[in-house]
Design a protein around this motif. Structure first.
Motif, PDB file in Angstrom:
ATOM      1  N   SER A 212      -1.114   3.992  -8.598  1.00 53.19           N
ATOM      2  CA  SER A 212      -0.343   3.624  -9.793  1.00 53.19           C
ATOM      3  C   SER A 212       0.640   4.713 -10.214  1.00 53.19           C
ATOM      4  CB  SER A 212      -1.298   3.312 -10.953  1.00 53.19           C
ATOM      5  OG  SER A 212      -2.097   2.204 -10.634  1.00 53.19           O
TER       6      SER A 212
ATOM      7  N   ALA B 173       3.990   6.045 -10.295  1.00 51.71           N
ATOM      8  CA  ALA B 173       5.334   5.506 -10.062  1.00 51.71           C
ATOM      9  C   ALA B 173       6.217   6.468  -9.274  1.00 51.71           C
ATOM     10  CB  ALA B 173       5.996   5.147 -11.391  1.00 51.71           C
TER      11      ALA B 173
ATOM     12  N   HIS C 180       5.693   6.224  -5.555  1.00 49.70           N
ATOM     13  CA  HIS C 180       6.354   5.038  -4.988  1.00 49.70           C
ATOM     14  C   HIS C 180       7.870   5.238  -4.941  1.00 49.70           C
ATOM     15  CE1 HIS C 180       2.879   2.386  -4.677  1.00 49.70           C
ATOM     16  NE2 HIS C 180       2.456   2.885  -5.824  1.00 49.70           N
TER      17      HIS C 180
ATOM     18  N   ALA D  86      10.792  -2.545  -1.475  1.00 54.82           N
ATOM     19  CA  ALA D  86       9.469  -2.916  -1.976  1.00 54.82           C
ATOM     20  C   ALA D  86       8.807  -1.758  -2.717  1.00 54.82           C
ATOM     21  CB  ALA D  86       8.578  -3.391  -0.823  1.00 54.82           C
ATOM     22  N   GLU D  87       8.918  -0.551  -2.174  1.00 60.31           N
ATOM     23  CA  GLU D  87       8.337   0.622  -2.833  1.00 60.31           C
ATOM     24  C   GLU D  87       9.020   0.884  -4.180  1.00 60.31           C
ATOM     25  OE1 GLU D  87       5.633   3.564  -1.603  1.00 60.31           O
ATOM     26  OE2 GLU D  87       5.377   1.450  -2.078  1.00 60.31           O
TER      27      GLU D  87
ATOM     28  N   ARG E  73       7.968  -1.607  -6.723  1.00 63.61           N
ATOM     29  CA  ARG E  73       6.640  -1.261  -7.258  1.00 63.61           C
ATOM     30  C   ARG E  73       6.763  -0.139  -8.282  1.00 63.61           C
ATOM     31  NH1 ARG E  73       2.311  -2.126  -9.657  1.00 63.61           N
ATOM     32  NH2 ARG E  73       0.529  -0.844  -9.103  1.00 63.61           N
TER      33      ARG E  73
ATOM     34  N   GLN F 254       9.304   0.475 -10.111  1.00 65.97           N
ATOM     35  CA  GLN F 254       9.943  -0.127 -11.286  1.00 65.97           C
ATOM     36  C   GLN F 254       8.925  -0.931 -12.104  1.00 65.97           C
ATOM     37  OE1 GLN F 254      12.720  -3.343 -10.592  1.00 65.97           O
ATOM     38  NE2 GLN F 254      14.153  -2.437 -12.064  1.00 65.97           N
ATOM     39  N   GLU F 255       8.015  -1.627 -11.440  1.00 64.68           N
ATOM     40  CA  GLU F 255       6.951  -2.342 -12.155  1.00 64.68           C
ATOM     41  C   GLU F 255       6.115  -1.376 -12.989  1.00 64.68           C
ATOM     42  OE1 GLU F 255       4.410  -4.482  -9.477  1.00 64.68           O
ATOM     43  OE2 GLU F 255       6.090  -5.577  -8.587  1.00 64.68           O
ATOM     44  N   LEU F 256       5.833  -0.216 -12.404  1.00 64.83           N
ATOM     45  CA  LEU F 256       4.997   0.776 -13.078  1.00 64.83           C
ATOM     46  C   LEU F 256       5.736   1.515 -14.191  1.00 64.83           C
ATOM     47  CD1 LEU F 256       3.298   2.167  -9.863  1.00 64.83           C
ATOM     48  CD2 LEU F 256       2.159   0.854 -11.687  1.00 64.83           C
TER      49      LEU F 256
END
Length: 182
Positions: A92, A94, A97, A115-116, A119, A121-123
């Motif tokens: 988790s 960020a 990633h 994709a990384e 991920r 950006q999601e975090l």
């Protein structure tokens, strides 16, 4: 920040996270200032290694060491190993990633890089650096319309962020547009 981390270390010389923070500061300093990497990156490496000497399980220190290996040492294999360690220790995190995504992009592995960064950006959805670097990787992958969309998202976070402004202008140029309102 360097001064604050150093103060923390003066109080507790075994504070691994303070060493990791110090390593981050030095690693980023040459990217964001006029200080030469030959001056900042050895300090980043030393601080990251000290953090890992104290606490081998610190994903932040593995991540910064990977960045130093990638940007300063050109040790692609070593950087990959450190990124893998960081992500295994803290999936988790960020920044791991984010920087791993940039490593993948530098290797020409754009789908994996996107994709990384997605991920990351999601975090950390409010990170200007992550949002802008995702735009950059989309640009490098020649996905110019997607890059424009991503750069606009970064500009929505901070209209004055020049890296995103420059990125969107580059993408518009590749799309044959001489000028678009940002």
């Amino acid at each position: 920040a360097i001064r604050c981390f150093q103060q923390a270390l003066d109080k507790d010389p075994r504070h691994a996270k303070a060493y990791a923070g110090l390593a981050d500061c030095y690693a980023i300093l040459s990217q964001c200032s006029r200080l030469p990497p030959a001056e900042t990156m050895p300090k980043a490496r030393a601080a990251a290694r000290e953090a890992l000497r104290i606490d081998e399980s610190l994903a932040e220190a593995h991540t910064t060491l990977a960045l130093v290996m990638m940007l300063h040492d050109w040790d692609w294999r070593g950087a990959q190993g450190e990124f893998r360690s960081a992500l295994a220790l803290n999936p988790s995190y960020a920044t791991a990633h984010h920087w791993h995504g940039m490593w993948l992009a530098a290797r020409g592995r754009f789908d994996e890089a996107i994709a990384e960064l997605a991920r990351a950006q999601e975090l950390e959805p409010l990170s200007l650096a992550i949002n802008t670097d995702l735009g950059l990787v989309l640009y490098l992958a020649r996905r110019y319309e997607d890059a424009v969309t991503q750069y606009r998202a970064a500009i929505d976070l901070d209209a004055g962020f020049t890296d995103a402004q420059m990125g969107i202008l580059m993408a518009f140029g590749e799309m044959g547009m001489s000028c678009q309102p940002i």
